[in-house]
Design a protein around this motif. Structure first.
Motif, PDB file in Angstrom:
ATOM      1  N   UNK A   1       0.817  -1.208   0.000  1.00 18.92           N
ATOM      2  CA  UNK A   1       0.000   0.000   0.000  1.00 18.92           C
ATOM      3  C   UNK A   1       0.854   1.262   0.000  1.00 18.92           C
ATOM      4  N   UNK A   2       1.970   1.229   0.738  1.00 18.64           N
ATOM      5  CA  UNK A   2       2.823   2.415   0.835  1.00 18.64           C
ATOM      6  C   UNK A   2       3.490   2.730  -0.501  1.00 18.64           C
ATOM      7  N   UNK A   3       4.060   1.694  -1.148  1.00 18.29           N
ATOM      8  CA  UNK A   3       4.727   1.906  -2.433  1.00 18.29           C
ATOM      9  C   UNK A   3       3.729   2.246  -3.535  1.00 18.29           C
ATOM     10  N   UNK A   4       2.523   1.648  -3.461  1.00 17.97           N
ATOM     11  CA  UNK A   4       1.514   1.953  -4.467  1.00 17.97           C
ATOM     12  C   UNK A   4       1.091   3.410  -4.398  1.00 17.97           C
ATOM     13  N   UNK A   5       1.120   3.994  -3.221  1.00 14.63           N
ATOM     14  CA  UNK A   5       0.758   5.398  -3.078  1.00 14.63           C
ATOM     15  C   UNK A   5       1.780   6.343  -3.677  1.00 14.63           C
ATOM     16  N   UNK A   6       3.013   5.839  -3.929  1.00 15.95           N
ATOM     17  CA  UNK A   6       4.048   6.685  -4.514  1.00 15.95           C
ATOM     18  C   UNK A   6       3.972   6.752  -6.034  1.00 15.95           C
ATOM     19  N   UNK A   7       3.183   5.852  -6.632  1.00 17.35           N
ATOM     20  CA  UNK A   7       3.059   5.814  -8.088  1.00 17.35           C
ATOM     21  C   UNK A   7       2.060   6.886  -8.518  1.00 17.35           C
ATOM     22  N   UNK A   8       2.516   7.789  -9.363  1.00 17.59           N
ATOM     23  CA  UNK A   8       1.669   8.882  -9.850  1.00 17.59           C
ATOM     24  C   UNK A   8       1.440   8.675 -11.338  1.00 17.59           C
ATOM     25  N   UNK A   9       0.196   8.682 -11.752  1.00 16.91           N
ATOM     26  CA  UNK A   9      -0.151   8.521 -13.158  1.00 16.91           C
ATOM     27  C   UNK A   9      -0.536   9.877 -13.734  1.00 16.91           C
ATOM     28  N   UNK A  10       0.078  10.223 -14.851  1.00 19.62           N
ATOM     29  CA  UNK A  10      -0.205  11.508 -15.483  1.00 19.62           C
ATOM     30  C   UNK A  10      -1.568  11.482 -16.151  1.00 19.62           C
ATOM     31  N   UNK A  11      -2.081  12.679 -16.453  1.00 22.35           N
ATOM     32  CA  UNK A  11      -3.391  12.777 -17.098  1.00 22.35           C
ATOM     33  C   UNK A  11      -3.367  12.117 -18.463  1.00 22.35           C
ATOM     34  N   UNK A  12      -2.278  12.287 -19.192  1.00 23.60           N
ATOM     35  CA  UNK A  12      -2.218  11.758 -20.544  1.00 23.60           C
ATOM     36  C   UNK A  12      -2.218  10.246 -20.604  1.00 23.60           C
ATOM     37  N   UNK A  13      -1.810   9.561 -19.517  1.00 23.86           N
ATOM     38  CA  UNK A  13      -1.776   8.107 -19.544  1.00 23.86           C
ATOM     39  C   UNK A  13      -3.167   7.507 -19.520  1.00 23.86           C
ATOM     40  N   UNK A  14      -4.121   8.176 -18.934  1.00 25.33           N
ATOM     41  CA  UNK A  14      -5.494   7.684 -18.856  1.00 25.33           C
ATOM     42  C   UNK A  14      -6.418   8.428 -19.806  1.00 25.33           C
ATOM     43  N   UNK A  15      -6.293   9.767 -19.796  1.00 27.37           N
ATOM     44  CA  UNK A  15      -7.113  10.622 -20.644  1.00 27.37           C
ATOM     45  C   UNK A  15      -8.601  10.368 -20.395  1.00 27.37           C
ATOM     46  N   UNK A  16      -8.936  10.206 -19.120  1.00 24.11           N
ATOM     47  CA  UNK A  16     -10.328   9.992 -18.767  1.00 24.11           C
ATOM     48  C   UNK A  16     -11.068  11.320 -18.763  1.00 24.11           C
ATOM     49  N   UNK A  17     -12.374  11.261 -18.976  1.00 29.86           N
ATOM     50  CA  UNK A  17     -13.167  12.481 -19.128  1.00 29.86           C
ATOM     51  C   UNK A  17     -13.170  13.330 -17.861  1.00 29.86           C
ATOM     52  N   UNK A  18     -13.175  12.681 -16.687  1.00 27.64           N
ATOM     53  CA  UNK A  18     -13.261  13.461 -15.457  1.00 27.64           C
ATOM     54  C   UNK A  18     -11.989  14.252 -15.180  1.00 27.64           C
ATOM     55  N   UNK A  19     -10.841  13.817 -15.776  1.00 25.81           N
ATOM     56  CA  UNK A  19      -9.597  14.545 -15.583  1.00 25.81           C
ATOM     57  C   UNK A  19      -9.270  15.460 -16.749  1.00 25.81           C
ATOM     58  N   UNK A  20      -9.758  15.111 -17.919  1.00 23.68           N
ATOM     59  CA  UNK A  20      -9.383  15.880 -19.106  1.00 23.68           C
ATOM     60  C   UNK A  20     -10.418  16.945 -19.458  1.00 23.68           C
ATOM     61  N   UNK A  21     -11.685  16.600 -19.408  1.00 23.84           N
ATOM     62  CA  UNK A  21     -12.738  17.536 -19.798  1.00 23.84           C
ATOM     63  C   UNK A  21     -13.069  18.469 -18.643  1.00 23.84           C
ATOM     64  N   UNK A  22     -12.148  19.362 -18.349  1.00 26.39           N
ATOM     65  CA  UNK A  22     -12.338  20.381 -17.327  1.00 26.39           C
ATOM     66  C   UNK A  22     -12.340  21.753 -17.984  1.00 26.39           C
ATOM     67  N   UNK A  23     -12.729  22.758 -17.229  1.00 26.30           N
ATOM     68  CA  UNK A  23     -12.774  24.116 -17.780  1.00 26.30           C
ATOM     69  C   UNK A  23     -11.382  24.597 -18.182  1.00 26.30           C
ATOM     70  N   UNK A  24     -10.356  24.183 -17.435  1.00 24.99           N
ATOM     71  CA  UNK A  24      -9.000  24.630 -17.758  1.00 24.99           C
ATOM     72  C   UNK A  24      -8.538  24.073 -19.101  1.00 24.99           C
ATOM     73  N   UNK A  25      -8.671  22.743 -19.296  1.00 29.47           N
ATOM     74  CA  UNK A  25      -8.203  22.143 -20.541  1.00 29.47           C
ATOM     75  C   UNK A  25      -9.062  22.567 -21.734  1.00 29.47           C
ATOM     76  N   UNK A  26     -10.373  22.661 -21.533  1.00 31.86           N
ATOM     77  CA  UNK A  26     -11.236  23.105 -22.625  1.00 31.86           C
ATOM     78  C   UNK A  26     -10.945  24.560 -22.984  1.00 31.86           C
ATOM     79  N   UNK A  27     -10.628  25.366 -21.978  1.00 28.89           N
ATOM     80  CA  UNK A  27     -10.257  26.754 -22.253  1.00 28.89           C
ATOM     81  C   UNK A  27      -8.973  26.855 -23.050  1.00 28.89           C
ATOM     82  N   UNK A  28      -8.001  25.994 -22.722  1.00 26.33           N
ATOM     83  CA  UNK A  28      -6.740  25.992 -23.476  1.00 26.33           C
ATOM     84  C   UNK A  28      -6.982  25.584 -24.922  1.00 26.33           C
ATOM     85  N   UNK A  29      -7.817  24.564 -25.141  1.00 23.20           N
ATOM     86  CA  UNK A  29      -8.142  24.137 -26.502  1.00 23.20           C
ATOM     87  C   UNK A  29      -8.844  25.246 -27.274  1.00 23.20           C
ATOM     88  N   UNK A  30      -9.775  25.930 -26.616  1.00 21.42           N
ATOM     89  CA  UNK A  30     -10.498  27.016 -27.287  1.00 21.42           C
ATOM     90  C   UNK A  30      -9.566  28.170 -27.634  1.00 21.42           C
TER      91      UNK A  30
END
Length: 208
Positions: free
Chosen positions: A91-120
């Motif tokens: 559990x301790x080592x698993x908590x140290x693993x950080x996954x970037x947004x681009x590795x998943x590209x899930x809607x809840x992390x990508x489709x935010x006002x900040x990223x949509x604003x950058x695209x616009x």
């Protein structure tokens, strides 16, 4: 020293290539590594491979180890391998693993006002750059007495070489004698340089 084989050559380890031991006594094999320490020891290996055999060997040798992919599609470890690796950690080592947004590209992390604003803002910037480039091309067309095709002004954005290729394609559709690719590459490269300069000025003003 390893014994000599039937081809009168010294046998080498099938795992690491050493001529001092065989694969059964190789310290680098998975069987001879009962435990892999993921927190105290650090060991980096650069892997480059394209065929299935090399990638399959990576999947075996890198078992229970972290693989940092270089974003090349031929060497992506895959979700199954990643899930298996995460399950092997405590559990301790698993908590140290950080996954970037681009590795998943899930809607809840990508489709935010900040990223949509950058695209616009990016789309708006490309529209402004293309429109002002065409206006400048029109001016150059008038000044030179028709010697400059105003269409090359549309390539004055930092999309190399697609902007120049689009200009060339549109020009050929209008007149099959319009070969504008090399002429459009000039403002295309200038758009890259201008974007870098503008970004540097913006960072200097806003970045503090």
């Amino acid at each position: 020293m390893n014994p000599v084989g039937t081809d009168v050559r010294t046998l080498t380890c099938k795992c690491c290539g050493s001529f001092r031991h065989l694969v059964a006594n190789c310290p680098d094999t998975w069987e001879n590594q009962p435990k892999v320490n993921v927190t105290e020891d650090e060991h980096a290996v650069l892997f480059t491979g394209y065929n299935k055999d090399e990638i399959a060997r990576l999947g075996v040798d890198a078992r229970n180890c972290a693989v940092l992919d270089s974003a090349c599609s031929s060497t992506v470890c895959g979700k199954v391998w990643l899930d298996g690796y995460l399950k092997s950690l405590d559990k301790e080592d698993r908590g140290k693993v950080v996954q970037a947004v681009g590795s998943k590209l899930s809607a809840d992390k990508f489709l935010t006002l900040d990223t949509l604003g950058i695209l616009a803002l990016g789309a708006f910037a490309f529209c402004i750059g293309t429109a002002t480039g065409l206006l400048m091309g029109k001016i150059m067309y008038r000044v030179t007495g028709g010697k400059v095709n105003p269409l090359i002004g549309a390539a004055g954005v930092s999309a190399v070489p697609m902007a120049a290729r689009v200009v060339n394609k549109v020009g050929l559709e209008t007149n099959h004698h319009n070969f504008l690719l090399m002429h459009a590459m000039g403002p295309n490269v200038a758009g890259v340089i201008g974007s870098a300069v503008a970004a540097g000025i913006l960072l200097a003003m806003v970045g503090g």
